[in-house]
Design an enzyme around this catalytic site. Sequence first.
Site, PDB file in Angstrom:
ATOM      1  CB  CYS A  81      -0.896  -0.021   1.235  1.00  0.00           C
ATOM      2  SG  CYS A  81      -2.034   1.375   1.343  1.00  0.00           S
ATOM      3  CG  HIS A  86      -5.325  -2.296  -1.755  1.00  0.00           C
ATOM      4  ND1 HIS A  86      -4.508  -2.901  -0.826  1.00  0.00           N
ATOM      5  CD2 HIS A  86      -5.054  -0.968  -1.673  1.00  0.00           C
ATOM      6  CE1 HIS A  86      -3.783  -1.982  -0.206  1.00  0.00           C
ATOM      7  NE2 HIS A  86      -4.105  -0.792  -0.707  1.00  0.00           N
ATOM      8  CD  GLU A  87      -6.028   1.432  -4.540  1.00  0.00           C
ATOM      9  OE1 GLU A  87      -6.316   2.448  -3.868  1.00  0.00           O
ATOM     10  OE2 GLU A  87      -4.936   0.857  -4.414  1.00  0.00           O
ATOM     11  CG  HIS A 122      -7.353   2.669   0.342  1.00  0.00           C
ATOM     12  ND1 HIS A 122      -6.806   3.003   1.563  1.00  0.00           N
ATOM     13  CD2 HIS A 122      -6.368   2.040  -0.339  1.00  0.00           C
ATOM     14  CE1 HIS A 122      -5.551   2.608   1.616  1.00  0.00           C
ATOM     15  NE2 HIS A 122      -5.256   2.014   0.476  1.00  0.00           N
TER      16      HIS A 122
END
EC number: 3.5.1.88
Length: 182
Positions: free
Chosen positions: A89, A131-132, A135
């Site tokens: 990250c 993953h994004e 976020h």
Amino acid sequence: MTVMPVRLFGDPVLTTPAREVTDFDAELRNLVRDLDATLRDQQGSGLAAPQIGVGLRVFAFHDPQVSGHLVNPVLEFPDEAEQDGPEGCLSMPGLYFDTIRRLNVVAKGFTLHGDPVQIVGTGHLARCLQHETDHLDGVLFIDRMDTARRKAAMRAIRDAAWNRPAPPRIKFSPHPAPGRRP
């Protein structure tokens, strides 16, 4: 198009859910350009708006097969297949930890102009899209780890050079203090 500083682990914006984009305007286009410029500068796979301090549901991504951005993404999983492998990250620079993710994903969202778009990802691209999107939900990839992996990750984060406070700056006044002679 501006390269922005990436927020590091511990910044509250990284654990705060982002707001849905409602205006597909010049400000959004500038944000997408800044995300893309910053991602290219950092040589990463993905970068979400909260990582540059903007609490909106937008991210940019670069994969060997496809690059782009998604606004207001929603993920669907066509099967139960999983992958377990290293993940990093930009908000935790230089650290990589094995993380379990779904192997296949369908990401639906919008372009910066408000046009619907769908991205089908497998392997690395699927990991990046998940993953994004995490976020944007205020979830960090270490939150996806089992207890043993998370403890090891937290030790590495505590020991990371970027996680050390800067030494205090002490300024001396050029003026004499009251009651003291120069």
